[in-house]
Design a protein around this motif. Structure first.
Motif, mmCIF file in Angstrom:
data_model
loop_
_atom_site.group_PDB
_atom_site.id
_atom_site.type_symbol
_atom_site.label_atom_id
_atom_site.label_comp_id
_atom_site.label_asym_id
_atom_site.label_seq_id
_atom_site.Cartn_x
_atom_site.Cartn_y
_atom_site.Cartn_z
ATOM 1 N N ILE A 212 8.505 -7.100 -49.401
ATOM 2 C CA ILE A 212 8.150 -6.185 -50.495
ATOM 3 C C ILE A 212 6.794 -6.567 -51.079
ATOM 4 C CG2 ILE A 212 8.793 -5.478 -52.824
ATOM 5 C CD1 ILE A 212 11.677 -5.720 -52.008
ATOM 6 N N ALA A 213 6.574 -7.883 -51.283
ATOM 7 C CA ALA A 213 5.301 -8.334 -51.851
ATOM 8 C C ALA A 213 4.142 -8.029 -50.912
ATOM 9 C CB ALA A 213 5.371 -9.833 -52.139
ATOM 10 N N TYR A 214 4.366 -8.215 -49.593
ATOM 11 C CA TYR A 214 3.287 -7.983 -48.632
ATOM 12 C C TYR A 214 2.902 -6.514 -48.571
ATOM 13 C CZ TYR A 214 0.833 -7.875 -44.181
ATOM 14 O OH TYR A 214 -0.092 -7.689 -43.211
ATOM 15 N N PHE A 215 3.906 -5.635 -48.496
ATOM 16 C CA PHE A 215 3.566 -4.217 -48.356
ATOM 17 C C PHE A 215 3.102 -3.601 -49.663
ATOM 18 C CE2 PHE A 215 5.987 -4.572 -44.424
ATOM 19 C CZ PHE A 215 5.075 -3.984 -43.590
ATOM 20 N N SER A 216 3.402 -4.253 -50.807
ATOM 21 C CA SER A 216 2.832 -3.732 -52.043
ATOM 22 C C SER A 216 1.371 -4.145 -52.195
ATOM 23 C CB SER A 216 3.638 -4.213 -53.241
ATOM 24 O OG SER A 216 3.552 -5.608 -53.332
ATOM 25 N N LEU A 217 0.945 -5.171 -51.435
ATOM 26 C CA LEU A 217 -0.486 -5.517 -51.441
ATOM 27 C C LEU A 217 -1.300 -4.548 -50.616
ATOM 28 C CD1 LEU A 217 -1.027 -9.345 -51.082
ATOM 29 C CD2 LEU A 217 -1.651 -7.855 -52.940
ATOM 30 N N LEU A 218 -0.673 -3.961 -49.573
ATOM 31 C CA LEU A 218 -1.411 -3.042 -48.717
ATOM 32 C C LEU A 218 -1.677 -1.726 -49.447
ATOM 33 C CD1 LEU A 218 0.232 -3.521 -45.221
ATOM 34 C CD2 LEU A 218 -1.826 -4.522 -46.143
ATOM 35 N N ALA A 219 -2.436 -0.872 -48.802
ATOM 36 C CA ALA A 219 -2.835 0.365 -49.464
ATOM 37 C C ALA A 219 -1.681 1.343 -49.627
ATOM 38 C CB ALA A 219 -3.951 1.032 -48.666
ATOM 39 N N SER A 220 -0.645 1.180 -48.756
ATOM 40 C CA SER A 220 0.421 2.176 -48.776
ATOM 41 C C SER A 220 1.353 2.016 -49.977
ATOM 42 C CB SER A 220 1.229 2.092 -47.487
ATOM 43 O OG SER A 220 1.606 0.764 -47.267
ATOM 44 N N GLY A 221 1.279 0.869 -50.663
ATOM 45 C CA GLY A 221 2.094 0.697 -51.860
ATOM 46 C C GLY A 221 3.513 0.258 -51.549
ATOM 47 N N PRO A 222 4.269 -0.095 -52.599
ATOM 48 C CA PRO A 222 5.638 -0.578 -52.377
ATOM 49 C C PRO A 222 6.551 0.552 -51.923
ATOM 50 C CG PRO A 222 5.201 -0.343 -54.708
ATOM 51 C CD PRO A 222 3.915 -0.103 -54.022
ATOM 52 N N SER A 223 7.545 0.191 -51.128
ATOM 53 C CA SER A 223 8.462 1.213 -50.620
ATOM 54 C C SER A 223 9.890 0.884 -51.028
ATOM 55 C CB SER A 223 8.388 1.295 -49.106
ATOM 56 O OG SER A 223 9.172 0.284 -48.543
ATOM 57 N N LEU A 224 10.750 1.856 -50.809
ATOM 58 C CA LEU A 224 12.136 1.719 -51.253
ATOM 59 C C LEU A 224 13.025 1.132 -50.162
ATOM 60 C CD1 LEU A 224 13.282 2.554 -53.966
ATOM 61 C CD2 LEU A 224 14.148 4.616 -52.908
ATOM 62 N N GLN A 225 12.531 1.099 -48.903
ATOM 63 C CA GLN A 225 13.424 0.737 -47.808
ATOM 64 C C GLN A 225 13.862 -0.717 -47.866
ATOM 65 O OE1 GLN A 225 11.439 1.770 -44.266
ATOM 66 N NE2 GLN A 225 11.978 3.939 -44.413
ATOM 67 N N GLU A 226 12.925 -1.638 -48.156
ATOM 68 C CA GLU A 226 13.307 -3.045 -48.223
ATOM 69 C C GLU A 226 14.293 -3.294 -49.346
ATOM 70 O OE1 GLU A 226 10.137 -2.000 -48.339
ATOM 71 O OE2 GLU A 226 8.805 -3.349 -47.249
ATOM 72 N N LEU A 227 14.051 -2.616 -50.480
ATOM 73 C CA LEU A 227 14.970 -2.766 -51.618
ATOM 74 C C LEU A 227 16.354 -2.250 -51.250
ATOM 75 C CD1 LEU A 227 14.248 -3.935 -54.310
ATOM 76 C CD2 LEU A 227 14.184 -1.654 -55.248
ATOM 77 N N LEU A 228 16.399 -1.169 -50.462
ATOM 78 C CA LEU A 228 17.675 -0.599 -50.029
ATOM 79 C C LEU A 228 18.410 -1.589 -49.129
ATOM 80 C CD1 LEU A 228 18.640 2.187 -50.786
ATOM 81 C CD2 LEU A 228 17.989 2.982 -48.553
ATOM 82 N N ILE A 229 17.680 -2.213 -48.177
ATOM 83 C CA ILE A 229 18.305 -3.191 -47.284
ATOM 84 C C ILE A 229 18.833 -4.377 -48.093
ATOM 85 C CG2 ILE A 229 17.921 -4.695 -45.314
ATOM 86 C CD1 ILE A 229 15.722 -2.877 -44.425
ATOM 87 N N THR A 230 18.022 -4.858 -49.063
ATOM 88 C CA THR A 230 18.432 -6.006 -49.870
ATOM 89 C C THR A 230 19.706 -5.714 -50.656
ATOM 90 O OG1 THR A 230 16.081 -6.350 -50.189
ATOM 91 C CG2 THR A 230 17.542 -7.737 -51.431
ATOM 92 N N ILE A 231 19.718 -4.550 -51.329
ATOM 93 C CA ILE A 231 20.898 -4.206 -52.138
ATOM 94 C C ILE A 231 22.125 -4.058 -51.244
ATOM 95 C CG2 ILE A 231 21.864 -2.394 -53.590
ATOM 96 C CD1 ILE A 231 19.079 -1.945 -54.682
ATOM 97 N N PHE A 232 21.936 -3.417 -50.093
ATOM 98 C CA PHE A 232 23.067 -3.218 -49.182
ATOM 99 C C PHE A 232 23.613 -4.550 -48.686
ATOM 100 C CE2 PHE A 232 25.104 -2.006 -45.241
ATOM 101 C CZ PHE A 232 25.829 -0.931 -45.663
ATOM 102 N N LEU A 233 22.712 -5.477 -48.304
ATOM 103 C CA LEU A 233 23.176 -6.788 -47.822
ATOM 104 C C LEU A 233 23.900 -7.546 -48.932
ATOM 105 C CD1 LEU A 233 20.454 -8.370 -45.591
ATOM 106 C CD2 LEU A 233 22.757 -7.751 -45.021
ATOM 107 N N PHE A 234 23.368 -7.505 -50.151
ATOM 108 C CA PHE A 234 23.975 -8.288 -51.225
ATOM 109 C C PHE A 234 25.289 -7.678 -51.678
ATOM 110 C CE2 PHE A 234 21.113 -11.594 -53.032
ATOM 111 C CZ PHE A 234 20.275 -11.635 -51.957
ATOM 112 N N ILE A 235 25.494 -6.372 -51.442
ATOM 113 C CA ILE A 235 26.797 -5.790 -51.773
ATOM 114 C C ILE A 235 27.814 -6.092 -50.677
ATOM 115 C CG2 ILE A 235 27.997 -3.597 -52.055
ATOM 116 C CD1 ILE A 235 25.622 -2.566 -53.534
ATOM 117 N N THR A 236 27.385 -5.979 -49.396
ATOM 118 C CA THR A 236 28.378 -6.042 -48.330
ATOM 119 C C THR A 236 28.745 -7.448 -47.903
ATOM 120 O OG1 THR A 236 26.645 -5.882 -46.698
ATOM 121 C CG2 THR A 236 27.684 -3.847 -47.385
ATOM 122 N N ALA A 237 27.916 -8.468 -48.170
ATOM 123 C CA ALA A 237 28.245 -9.818 -47.693
ATOM 124 C C ALA A 237 29.535 -10.367 -48.319
ATOM 125 C CB ALA A 237 27.071 -10.758 -47.936
#
Lengths: 133, 89
Positions: A59-84
């Protein structure tokens, strides 16, 4: 601006190294511990934390790039932390249902493992199997 | 610095996947193997994310999301099968 980029690069590198060390320790616990009830601890807690660190670095790396932060990594993180925890709970329930052999130092003595006559620890199981022809 | 950290991180995750593979092959009981496969799913998600950082674009993150969902669903399905003898009752 250059100083900000250098600082963020250091933060991303720290999260990458910390996450991979966490995941390696979790998998080492999975490979080295003695019985299933000990082995469940490593992957269900530490590996999830390691992958969470790597996704945070992403998330930190892709928010440094020009494309800005995205929702996909946050979605994966939330999903992993709920399902584990859910999958760890189901795995421990199925292990108790199968009455797996346990080490004598494993604490807790759950009643699912106590109520039958042929409860066995790892030592007795290995002795019993060595007596077999 | 980021390049070097990325290489070290990929190497450590590869060692972790090899350890999970050892537990899948050796594991004495069925829940051991399911647990090792579940851990391998999680580590492969991290490897895909690292590959995305290496390439610098986000094409592969949808694959990581798919692996996360399918890994959870398959773990729950096999555990339900071990517990109840049936998946959907």
């Amino acid at each position: 601006m250059i100083a900000l980029y250098t600082l963020m690069e250091g933060v991303i590198a720290f999260f990458l190294i910390a996450g991979s060390i966490f995941a390696l320790i979790g998998s080492l616990g999975l490979a080295r511990m003695k019985d299933f009830y000990m082995r469940l601890h490593g992957p269900s807690k530490i590996s999830t934390l390691g992958v969470g660190c790597v996704l945070l670095a992403s998330i930190a790396y892709f928010s440094l790039l020009a494309s800005g932060p995205s929702l996909q990594e946050l979605l994966i993180t939330i999903f992993l932390f709920i399902t584990a925890p859910v999958s760890a709970h189901l795995l421990s329930k199925s292990a108790l249902h199968q009455k797996l052999a346990y080490d004598s130092r494993t604490r807790g003595n759950p009643e699912e493992l106590q109520d039958d006559d042929d409860e066995r620890t790892l030592e007795e199981a290995s002795q019993g199997s060595s007596k077999l022809p | 610095m980021l390049d070097f950290a990325l290489k070290i991180s990929v190497a450590l995750f590869a060692v972790a996947v090899v350890l999970n593979l050892y537990r899948v092959a050796v594991g004495p009981s069925l829940p051991d193997r399911i647990l090792a496969l579940d851990t391998m799913y999680v580590n492969s998600i991290a490897l895909i994310v690292l590959f995305g950082i290496w390439l610098g674009h986000r094409t592969y993150f949808e694959a990581a999301l798919l692996i996360a969902m399918l890994g959870f669903v398959s773990t729950v399905a096999v555990c339900k099968y071990l517990l109840r003898g049936d998946i959907i009752e």
